[in-house]
Write a protein that holds these residues in place. Structure first.
Motif, PDB file in Angstrom:
ATOM      1  N   PHE A   4      71.004 -81.984 -12.949  1.00  0.00           N
ATOM      2  CA  PHE A   4      71.467 -81.641 -14.291  1.00  0.00           C
ATOM      3  C   PHE A   4      72.104 -80.254 -14.299  1.00  0.00           C
ATOM      4  O   PHE A   4      73.147 -80.036 -14.925  1.00  0.00           O
ATOM      5  CB  PHE A   4      70.289 -81.711 -15.274  1.00  0.00           C
ATOM      6  CG  PHE A   4      70.648 -81.371 -16.685  1.00  0.00           C
ATOM      7  CD1 PHE A   4      71.391 -82.252 -17.453  1.00  0.00           C
ATOM      8  CD2 PHE A   4      70.251 -80.178 -17.242  1.00  0.00           C
ATOM      9  CE1 PHE A   4      71.735 -81.934 -18.763  1.00  0.00           C
ATOM     10  CE2 PHE A   4      70.578 -79.845 -18.540  1.00  0.00           C
ATOM     11  CZ  PHE A   4      71.332 -80.728 -19.295  1.00  0.00           C
ATOM     12  N   TRP A   5      71.499 -79.309 -13.592  1.00  0.00           N
ATOM     13  CA  TRP A   5      72.011 -77.947 -13.524  1.00  0.00           C
ATOM     14  C   TRP A   5      73.385 -77.926 -12.850  1.00  0.00           C
ATOM     15  O   TRP A   5      74.305 -77.245 -13.313  1.00  0.00           O
ATOM     16  CB  TRP A   5      71.017 -77.067 -12.770  1.00  0.00           C
ATOM     17  CG  TRP A   5      71.446 -75.640 -12.668  1.00  0.00           C
ATOM     18  CD1 TRP A   5      71.420 -74.694 -13.652  1.00  0.00           C
ATOM     19  CD2 TRP A   5      71.991 -74.998 -11.511  1.00  0.00           C
ATOM     20  NE1 TRP A   5      71.911 -73.508 -13.177  1.00  0.00           N
ATOM     21  CE2 TRP A   5      72.265 -73.665 -11.859  1.00  0.00           C
ATOM     22  CE3 TRP A   5      72.255 -75.422 -10.227  1.00  0.00           C
ATOM     23  CZ2 TRP A   5      72.793 -72.763 -10.964  1.00  0.00           C
ATOM     24  CZ3 TRP A   5      72.787 -74.517  -9.322  1.00  0.00           C
ATOM     25  CH2 TRP A   5      73.046 -73.209  -9.697  1.00  0.00           C
ATOM     26  N   LEU A  52      80.691 -78.483 -15.349  1.00  0.00           N
ATOM     27  CA  LEU A  52      81.386 -78.669 -16.623  1.00  0.00           C
ATOM     28  C   LEU A  52      81.714 -77.343 -17.295  1.00  0.00           C
ATOM     29  O   LEU A  52      82.786 -77.189 -17.880  1.00  0.00           O
ATOM     30  CB  LEU A  52      80.541 -79.546 -17.558  1.00  0.00           C
ATOM     31  CG  LEU A  52      80.467 -81.021 -17.180  1.00  0.00           C
ATOM     32  CD1 LEU A  52      79.516 -81.755 -18.111  1.00  0.00           C
ATOM     33  CD2 LEU A  52      81.843 -81.660 -17.204  1.00  0.00           C
ATOM     34  N   THR A  53      80.809 -76.384 -17.187  1.00  0.00           N
ATOM     35  CA  THR A  53      81.071 -75.062 -17.748  1.00  0.00           C
ATOM     36  C   THR A  53      82.287 -74.430 -17.076  1.00  0.00           C
ATOM     37  O   THR A  53      83.176 -73.895 -17.748  1.00  0.00           O
ATOM     38  CB  THR A  53      79.845 -74.147 -17.578  1.00  0.00           C
ATOM     39  OG1 THR A  53      78.717 -74.755 -18.205  1.00  0.00           O
ATOM     40  CG2 THR A  53      80.082 -72.782 -18.175  1.00  0.00           C
ATOM     41  N   GLY A  54      82.332 -74.505 -15.756  1.00  0.00           N
ATOM     42  CA  GLY A  54      83.482 -73.957 -15.028  1.00  0.00           C
ATOM     43  C   GLY A  54      84.766 -74.699 -15.353  1.00  0.00           C
ATOM     44  O   GLY A  54      85.839 -74.106 -15.459  1.00  0.00           O
ATOM     45  N   TYR A  55      84.652 -76.020 -15.516  1.00  0.00           N
ATOM     46  CA  TYR A  55      85.841 -76.818 -15.823  1.00  0.00           C
ATOM     47  C   TYR A  55      86.404 -76.440 -17.197  1.00  0.00           C
ATOM     48  O   TYR A  55      87.608 -76.308 -17.360  1.00  0.00           O
ATOM     49  CB  TYR A  55      85.494 -78.306 -15.782  1.00  0.00           C
ATOM     50  CG  TYR A  55      86.650 -79.192 -16.128  1.00  0.00           C
ATOM     51  CD1 TYR A  55      87.672 -79.432 -15.215  1.00  0.00           C
ATOM     52  CD2 TYR A  55      86.733 -79.812 -17.367  1.00  0.00           C
ATOM     53  CE1 TYR A  55      88.753 -80.239 -15.524  1.00  0.00           C
ATOM     54  CE2 TYR A  55      87.807 -80.621 -17.696  1.00  0.00           C
ATOM     55  CZ  TYR A  55      88.797 -80.832 -16.778  1.00  0.00           C
ATOM     56  OH  TYR A  55      89.865 -81.640 -17.086  1.00  0.00           O
ATOM     57  N   PHE A  56      85.526 -76.272 -18.191  1.00  0.00           N
ATOM     58  CA  PHE A  56      86.007 -75.959 -19.529  1.00  0.00           C
ATOM     59  C   PHE A  56      86.496 -74.509 -19.651  1.00  0.00           C
ATOM     60  O   PHE A  56      87.395 -74.228 -20.434  1.00  0.00           O
ATOM     61  CB  PHE A  56      84.927 -76.239 -20.566  1.00  0.00           C
ATOM     62  CG  PHE A  56      84.683 -77.712 -20.768  1.00  0.00           C
ATOM     63  CD1 PHE A  56      85.732 -78.587 -21.017  1.00  0.00           C
ATOM     64  CD2 PHE A  56      83.405 -78.233 -20.671  1.00  0.00           C
ATOM     65  CE1 PHE A  56      85.512 -79.940 -21.200  1.00  0.00           C
ATOM     66  CE2 PHE A  56      83.173 -79.604 -20.853  1.00  0.00           C
ATOM     67  CZ  PHE A  56      84.219 -80.448 -21.108  1.00  0.00           C
ATOM     68  N   LYS A  57      85.916 -73.593 -18.868  1.00  0.00           N
ATOM     69  CA  LYS A  57      86.362 -72.195 -18.927  1.00  0.00           C
ATOM     70  C   LYS A  57      87.656 -71.974 -18.162  1.00  0.00           C
ATOM     71  O   LYS A  57      88.567 -71.312 -18.645  1.00  0.00           O
ATOM     72  CB  LYS A  57      85.282 -71.267 -18.342  1.00  0.00           C
ATOM     73  CG  LYS A  57      84.153 -70.990 -19.271  1.00  0.00           C
ATOM     74  CD  LYS A  57      83.207 -69.986 -18.657  1.00  0.00           C
ATOM     75  CE  LYS A  57      82.049 -69.697 -19.584  1.00  0.00           C
ATOM     76  NZ  LYS A  57      81.087 -68.781 -18.978  1.00  0.00           N
TER      77      LYS A  57
END
Length: 106
Positions: free
Chosen positions: A91-92, A98-103
């Motif tokens: 999960f981590w 996803l955090t890196g992809y959206f940023k």
């Protein structure tokens, strides 16, 4: 599936996974940057998929297959600490990706 057949499949999966890791490690050691930069581009995605990521996915599928066979064989007992840690780590990893992809983007 008989227990003897299952043992053969377990041995095969372990050997195959180890072979993938050894082959990729040997290729990295021999060719260095040329291997790490190799990728495939699929029309459905707008980003490249590198060889290391493909090997990671193959090893993960083999790992899950091995867990299923060992559970059916009775050698894998439910261990909630192991599964909780494994699921939390997965999960981590997904959240960080996803955090890196959206940023940053692809």
């Amino acid at each position: 599936m008989k227990k003897i057949e299952r043992q053969g499949w377990i041995r095969f999966i372990q050997t195959l996974g180890f072979g993938v890791i050894i082959a990729l490690s040997l290729a990295y050691a021999m060719f260095r940057q040329r291997v790490s930069e190799k990728f495939i581009k699929l029309p459905a995605f707008d980003f490249p998929i590198f060889i290391g990521e493909i090997a990671l996915a193959v090893c993960f599928v083999l790992f899950v297959w091995l867990l299923i066979l060992r559970y059916k064989d009775g050698k894998l007992k439910p261990n909630w600490f192991f599964w909780g840690t494994f699921l939390f780590y997965g999960f981590w990893i997904v959240c960080m990706a996803l955090t890196g992809y959206f940023k940053v983007g692809a």
